[in-house]
Design a protein around this motif. Structure first.
Motif, PDB file in Angstrom:
ATOM      1  N   PRO A  30       0.755  -1.201   0.091  1.00 52.25           N
ATOM      2  CA  PRO A  30       0.030   0.037   0.187  1.00 52.25           C
ATOM      3  C   PRO A  30       1.093   1.059  -0.023  1.00 52.25           C
ATOM      4  CG  PRO A  30      -0.068  -1.100   2.080  1.00 52.25           C
ATOM      5  CD  PRO A  30       0.827  -1.888   1.224  1.00 52.25           C
ATOM      6  N   VAL A  31       0.820   2.185  -0.914  1.00 56.82           N
ATOM      7  CA  VAL A  31       1.466   3.540  -0.841  1.00 56.82           C
ATOM      8  C   VAL A  31       0.556   4.650  -0.298  1.00 56.82           C
ATOM      9  CG1 VAL A  31       2.649   5.035  -2.495  1.00 56.82           C
ATOM     10  CG2 VAL A  31       2.822   2.591  -2.613  1.00 56.82           C
ATOM     11  N   ARG A  38       7.547   1.654   4.156  1.00 60.52           N
ATOM     12  CA  ARG A  38       7.163   0.199   3.875  1.00 60.52           C
ATOM     13  C   ARG A  38       8.131  -0.366   3.007  1.00 60.52           C
ATOM     14  NH1 ARG A  38       2.526   3.525   4.397  1.00 60.52           N
ATOM     15  NH2 ARG A  38       0.809   2.319   5.976  1.00 60.52           N
ATOM     16  N   TRP A  39       8.329  -1.642   2.703  1.00 63.81           N
ATOM     17  CA  TRP A  39       9.074  -2.549   2.038  1.00 63.81           C
ATOM     18  C   TRP A  39       8.019  -2.492   0.757  1.00 63.81           C
ATOM     19  CZ3 TRP A  39      10.791  -7.992   3.218  1.00 63.81           C
ATOM     20  CH2 TRP A  39      11.943  -8.509   2.626  1.00 63.81           C
ATOM     21  N   PHE A  40       8.936  -2.314  -0.311  1.00 60.41           N
ATOM     22  CA  PHE A  40       8.304  -2.315  -1.567  1.00 60.41           C
ATOM     23  C   PHE A  40       9.128  -2.971  -2.650  1.00 60.41           C
ATOM     24  CE2 PHE A  40      11.369   0.948  -2.755  1.00 60.41           C
ATOM     25  CZ  PHE A  40      11.623   0.722  -4.093  1.00 60.41           C
ATOM     26  N   ALA A  41       8.421  -3.409  -3.799  1.00 55.85           N
ATOM     27  CA  ALA A  41       9.227  -4.141  -4.757  1.00 55.85           C
ATOM     28  C   ALA A  41       8.505  -3.543  -6.063  1.00 55.85           C
ATOM     29  CB  ALA A  41       9.254  -5.658  -4.700  1.00 55.85           C
ATOM     30  N   THR A 157      18.531  -9.158  -9.147  1.00 57.44           N
ATOM     31  CA  THR A 157      17.446  -8.976  -9.784  1.00 57.44           C
ATOM     32  C   THR A 157      17.137 -10.043 -10.519  1.00 57.44           C
ATOM     33  OG1 THR A 157      16.491  -7.250 -11.497  1.00 57.44           O
ATOM     34  CG2 THR A 157      18.833  -8.063 -11.850  1.00 57.44           C
ATOM     35  N   GLU A 158      15.529 -10.345 -10.687  1.00 57.04           N
ATOM     36  CA  GLU A 158      14.695 -11.257 -11.348  1.00 57.04           C
ATOM     37  C   GLU A 158      15.177 -12.685 -10.981  1.00 57.04           C
ATOM     38  OE1 GLU A 158      13.289 -10.455 -15.381  1.00 57.04           O
ATOM     39  OE2 GLU A 158      14.835  -8.878 -15.516  1.00 57.04           O
ATOM     40  N   GLU A 159      15.526 -12.989  -9.747  1.00 61.32           N
ATOM     41  CA  GLU A 159      16.029 -13.969  -9.280  1.00 61.32           C
ATOM     42  C   GLU A 159      14.969 -14.621  -8.099  1.00 61.32           C
ATOM     43  OE1 GLU A 159      20.303 -15.004  -8.356  1.00 61.32           O
ATOM     44  OE2 GLU A 159      19.535 -14.649  -6.486  1.00 61.32           O
ATOM     45  N   VAL A 160      14.094 -13.836  -7.390  1.00 59.39           N
ATOM     46  CA  VAL A 160      13.238 -14.027  -6.419  1.00 59.39           C
ATOM     47  C   VAL A 160      11.646 -13.643  -6.567  1.00 59.39           C
ATOM     48  CG1 VAL A 160      15.147 -14.613  -4.569  1.00 59.39           C
ATOM     49  CG2 VAL A 160      13.807 -12.571  -4.619  1.00 59.39           C
ATOM     50  N   PHE A 161      10.866 -14.248  -5.920  1.00 60.55           N
ATOM     51  CA  PHE A 161       9.553 -13.771  -6.016  1.00 60.55           C
ATOM     52  C   PHE A 161       9.211 -13.303  -4.529  1.00 60.55           C
ATOM     53  CE2 PHE A 161       9.094 -17.623  -8.658  1.00 60.55           C
ATOM     54  CZ  PHE A 161       8.230 -16.862  -9.768  1.00 60.55           C
ATOM     55  N   PRO A 162       8.443 -12.355  -4.376  1.00 64.97           N
ATOM     56  CA  PRO A 162       8.182 -11.752  -3.066  1.00 64.97           C
ATOM     57  C   PRO A 162       7.991 -12.658  -1.940  1.00 64.97           C
ATOM     58  CG  PRO A 162       6.901 -10.575  -4.706  1.00 64.97           C
ATOM     59  CD  PRO A 162       7.367 -11.813  -5.185  1.00 64.97           C
ATOM     60  N   HIS A 163       7.573 -13.995  -2.078  1.00 67.24           N
ATOM     61  CA  HIS A 163       7.304 -14.869  -0.862  1.00 67.24           C
ATOM     62  C   HIS A 163       8.549 -15.431  -0.584  1.00 67.24           C
ATOM     63  CE1 HIS A 163       3.079 -14.677  -2.260  1.00 67.24           C
ATOM     64  NE2 HIS A 163       2.601 -15.292  -0.990  1.00 67.24           N
ATOM     65  N   GLY A 172       5.102  -6.148   2.756  1.00 71.01           N
ATOM     66  CA  GLY A 172       5.540  -5.698   1.488  1.00 71.01           C
ATOM     67  C   GLY A 172       4.695  -6.102   0.324  1.00 71.01           C
ATOM     68  N   VAL A 173       3.768  -6.494   0.526  1.00 70.61           N
ATOM     69  CA  VAL A 173       2.709  -6.952  -0.427  1.00 70.61           C
ATOM     70  C   VAL A 173       1.577  -6.751  -0.001  1.00 70.61           C
ATOM     71  CG1 VAL A 173       2.016  -8.657  -2.007  1.00 70.61           C
ATOM     72  CG2 VAL A 173       4.409  -8.782  -1.548  1.00 70.61           C
ATOM     73  N   ASP A 174       0.495  -5.896  -0.651  1.00 71.26           N
ATOM     74  CA  ASP A 174      -0.904  -5.916  -0.481  1.00 71.26           C
ATOM     75  C   ASP A 174      -1.699  -6.585  -1.327  1.00 71.26           C
ATOM     76  OD1 ASP A 174      -3.510  -4.856  -0.064  1.00 71.26           O
ATOM     77  OD2 ASP A 174      -2.972  -2.640  -0.215  1.00 71.26           O
ATOM     78  N   PHE A 175      -2.429  -7.471  -0.634  1.00 66.93           N
ATOM     79  CA  PHE A 175      -3.448  -8.591  -1.305  1.00 66.93           C
ATOM     80  C   PHE A 175      -4.653  -7.998  -1.522  1.00 66.93           C
ATOM     81  CE2 PHE A 175       0.310 -11.195   0.564  1.00 66.93           C
ATOM     82  CZ  PHE A 175       0.534 -11.815  -0.696  1.00 66.93           C
TER      83      PHE A 175
END
Length: 276
Positions: A30-31, A38-41, A157-163, A172-175
């Motif tokens: 959430p922004v 907040r942690w963001f990606a 970069t482009e190596e992991v998913f947020p989970h 870090g993730v708003d569902f």
């Protein structure tokens, strides 16, 4: 008060009447304009991280830090997503420094890192005000002790998913909000409960380095991030680890522990782990 200079991070200042709405639609958390960091990606459409850092509101703008190695790509993509939105995107690599302090300093743009206890404060200041900052390991030690992996020291970069790095557990993730880039893949992992790679704290490392395998029973169950003071955050298959598993790195025994914030657990002997 000591402030560590983080030469591997670059500041972005994003402002304007459409900035909050656009960032909310593009980034994972959430922004809001509430002053909380907040942690963001920023994700690729396939759901993997292109950039990550903290985002916080101050002085009428959103202040973000990203790994220096992904600065140009992040800048390019944010300008692409902007389209005709009324917002300004400023990359401040030549004018500002990113720092870290265990306690809240009285100078600069200061946001507390709320992902866990003891993670201190991110500080952003003009280069002239950061001349006495020096590099250190305080931030890395605090982050590793909390079980938080970071792009650059721990993964590319482009190596992991947020989970994979626990962003779903640490705000870090708003569902609940609408679509953002990569949202479909991340939501599917959440609702199906398919996340099995998770952060694990590895201690007692005597010979290992980033990229080395964490081995149990002769098989790799994960990969070390950067090692500081004999500890590291590994991204590991928790369904392949049981409590009391005898693990090793580079042939030497190590200890494995879950972060205090983790709502996942190691596997039960003879069964599968559960992830809520």
């Amino acid at each position: 008060m000591t402030i560590e200079k983080r030469v591997d991070r670059v500041t972005f200042k994003i402002s304007g009447p459409d900035a909050t709405h656009l960032l909310h639609d593009v980034l994972t958390p959430p922004v809001l304009e509430d002053g909380e960091a907040r942690w963001f990606a920023l994700l690729a459409p396939q759901g993997k991280l292109l950039a990550e850092g903290l985002i916080g509101w101050a002085d009428g703008a959103h202040w973000l830090d990203v790994p220096a190695a992904v600065t140009e790509n992040f800048f390019k993509r944010m300008k692409m997503y902007r389209l005709r939105a009324k917002m300004d995107i400023e990359m401040l690599a030549e004018t500002h420094a990113v720092g870290w302090s265990a306690d809240a300093p009285e100078t600069g743009i200061v946001h507390r890192d709320g992902r866990g206890e003891g993670l201190g404060y991110r500080v952003i200041a003009a280069l002239a005000d950061a001349e006495d900052w020096a590099e250190g390991t305080g931030q890395a030690k605090a982050r590793i002790a909390a079980g938080i992996a970071e792009m650059g020291p721990d993964f590319a970069t482009e190596e992991v998913f947020p989970h994979d790095i626990g962003m779903d557990h640490l705000g870090g993730v708003d569902f609940k909000k609408g679509c953002y880039v990569g949202q479909e893949v991340v939501s599917r992992m959440q609702h199906r409960g398919t996340a099995r790679r998770r952060p694990v704290i590895v201690s007692g490392i005597v010979a290992g380095a980033r990229g080395d395998a964490v081995v149990i029973g002769g098989k790799s169950v994960g990969t070390l991030g950067g090692v500081v003071g004999g500890t590291s955050v590994a991204i590991a298959r928790i369904d392949k680890i049981t409590h009391g598993s005898a693990a090793s790195v580079a042939g030497a025994p190590v200890s494995l522990a879950l972060p205090q914030w983790a709502r996942y657990d190691f596997a039960t002997p003879g069964g599968d782990s559960e992830d809520d």
